[in-house]
Design a protein around this motif. Structure first.
Motif, PDB file in Angstrom:
ATOM      1  N   LEU A 136     -37.587 -20.570 -37.675  1.00  0.00           N
ATOM      2  CA  LEU A 136     -38.564 -19.843 -36.875  1.00  0.00           C
ATOM      3  C   LEU A 136     -38.977 -18.626 -37.683  1.00  0.00           C
ATOM      4  O   LEU A 136     -38.159 -17.751 -37.967  1.00  0.00           O
ATOM      5  CB  LEU A 136     -37.993 -19.394 -35.530  1.00  0.00           C
ATOM      6  N   PHE A 138     -42.096 -15.564 -38.084  1.00  0.00           N
ATOM      7  CA  PHE A 138     -43.024 -14.866 -37.196  1.00  0.00           C
ATOM      8  C   PHE A 138     -44.012 -14.021 -37.990  1.00  0.00           C
ATOM      9  O   PHE A 138     -43.628 -13.303 -38.913  1.00  0.00           O
ATOM     10  CB  PHE A 138     -42.252 -13.924 -36.252  1.00  0.00           C
ATOM     11  N   VAL A 147     -46.276 -18.048 -34.673  1.00  0.00           N
ATOM     12  CA  VAL A 147     -44.898 -18.475 -34.890  1.00  0.00           C
ATOM     13  C   VAL A 147     -44.929 -19.799 -35.645  1.00  0.00           C
ATOM     14  O   VAL A 147     -45.637 -20.732 -35.242  1.00  0.00           O
ATOM     15  CB  VAL A 147     -44.128 -18.644 -33.566  1.00  0.00           C
ATOM     16  N   LEU A 182     -36.328 -19.508 -29.726  1.00  0.00           N
ATOM     17  CA  LEU A 182     -36.993 -18.196 -29.687  1.00  0.00           C
ATOM     18  C   LEU A 182     -36.121 -17.157 -28.993  1.00  0.00           C
ATOM     19  O   LEU A 182     -35.951 -16.035 -29.491  1.00  0.00           O
ATOM     20  CB  LEU A 182     -38.349 -18.329 -28.993  1.00  0.00           C
ATOM     21  N   VAL A 201     -40.388 -10.233 -30.312  1.00  0.00           N
ATOM     22  CA  VAL A 201     -40.097 -11.669 -30.354  1.00  0.00           C
ATOM     23  C   VAL A 201     -40.030 -12.235 -28.934  1.00  0.00           C
ATOM     24  O   VAL A 201     -40.599 -13.294 -28.646  1.00  0.00           O
ATOM     25  CB  VAL A 201     -38.785 -11.928 -31.112  1.00  0.00           C
ATOM     26  N   CYS A 204     -43.168 -13.209 -27.112  1.00  0.00           N
ATOM     27  CA  CYS A 204     -43.848 -14.462 -27.442  1.00  0.00           C
ATOM     28  C   CYS A 204     -43.815 -15.439 -26.268  1.00  0.00           C
ATOM     29  O   CYS A 204     -44.717 -16.272 -26.129  1.00  0.00           O
ATOM     30  CB  CYS A 204     -43.216 -15.097 -28.683  1.00  0.00           C
ATOM     31  N   LEU A 215     -48.878 -21.540 -32.420  1.00  0.00           N
ATOM     32  CA  LEU A 215     -47.693 -22.232 -32.905  1.00  0.00           C
ATOM     33  C   LEU A 215     -48.109 -23.210 -33.999  1.00  0.00           C
ATOM     34  O   LEU A 215     -48.976 -24.060 -33.774  1.00  0.00           O
ATOM     35  CB  LEU A 215     -47.000 -22.985 -31.769  1.00  0.00           C
TER      36      LEU A 215
END
Length: 267
Positions: A136, A138, A147, A182, A201, A204, A215
């Motif tokens: 993951l 960002f 992301v 996440l 974060v 999101c 995404l």
């Protein structure tokens, strides 16, 4: 869509991926963006050196490296052995982690994205693969916030079957809406006192509900010389913002073993 729109530009030197790997963007036979990563055999030592450093960084915090060093020295003075294990000994886990780490470092550089948490540091059993999203990353400053969800596969011998498994994992994540890991990332940031970053974060989730979160899905297959051809012929998906990368190595298992042997000396 093309690979550049999802994966960004191939990293330039002096980044290790820019120094030791070349990139060629294509579309698969089923119109999926495909970035072929080509290993320069004359610069493979540089890739191994970089991966060795990244293996340590992703598995062990600098603070734990230093604490382990002091403890080992104290035990050695007593003639005792330190049983602490920070890196996996299991070959399958090493290979999976190697591909995951390369993908994470690649997209961080190519997409100017953050890796706020090195998730392998939180694995309670280092010899087993961790659950959740492999990567993951960002870009919290982009508009919309972005992301990148990554899935990595390592196979000593490439097959079309593993390409299907790679795509299936990315599509499953896409169908699940918000990335499964996440909240794990946000919680680790809060736990470490990085409240501002943790809040960004965690937000999101809200941005996704408001349809304001982008995404992107990136897969990586690391295998032998057939990796490119198998991705090209077998990768197919209806997910719009999805790309696949392939890296062909002449002796992939040997490269991984070499990296982990060198990393073990550093931790």
């Amino acid at each position: 869509m093309n690979a550049e729109q999802i994966v960004g530009f191939h990293p330039l030197p002096p980044h290790p991926c820019g120094n030791s790997l070349a990139a060629e963007d294509q579309k698969t036979e089923h119109d999926v963006p495909h970035r072929l990563l080509k290993n320069d055999p004359h610069k493979q030592d540089e890739l191994i050196a970089a991966m060795t450093r990244w293996i340590v960084k992703h598995h062990v915090s600098p603070e734990n490296v230093e604490r382990d060093r002091k403890r080992r020295e104290a035990l050695a003075r007593q003639g005792l052995h330190d049983p602490t294990q920070r890196l996996p000994h299991n070959a399958s886990t090493q290979k999976g982690n190697w591909a995951e780490i390369l993908l994470a470092e690649y997209v961080a550089a190519s997409c100017n994205a953050q890796l706020p948490v090195y998730r392998l540091r939180y694995n309670p059993n280092v010899d087993q693969s961790m659950k959740g999203d492999d990567v993951l990353a960002f870009d919290l400053n982009s508009d919309p916030v972005r992301v990148l969800v990554g899935e990595a596969k390592f196979r000593s011998t490439s097959t079309k079957v593993v390409v299907g498994e790679l795509i299936d994992a990315l599509e499953k994540s896409h169908l699940g809406s918000v990335p499964a890991s996440l909240q794990f990332v946000a919680d680790r940031l809060f736990d470490s006192g990085q409240d501002e970053l943790g809040a960004k974060v965690a937000e999101c989730n809200t941005l996704f509900a408001q349809n304001r979160l982008q995404l992107d899905y990136v897969g990586l297959l690391v295998s032998n010389r057939h990796a490119h051809a198998h991705v090209s012929s077998a990768a197919q998906s209806n997910v719009q913002r999805l790309a696949v990368m392939s890296l062909a190595l002449p002796a992939p298992e040997g490269v991984v073993a070499d990296c982990y042997a060198k990393a073990a000396v550093l931790v």
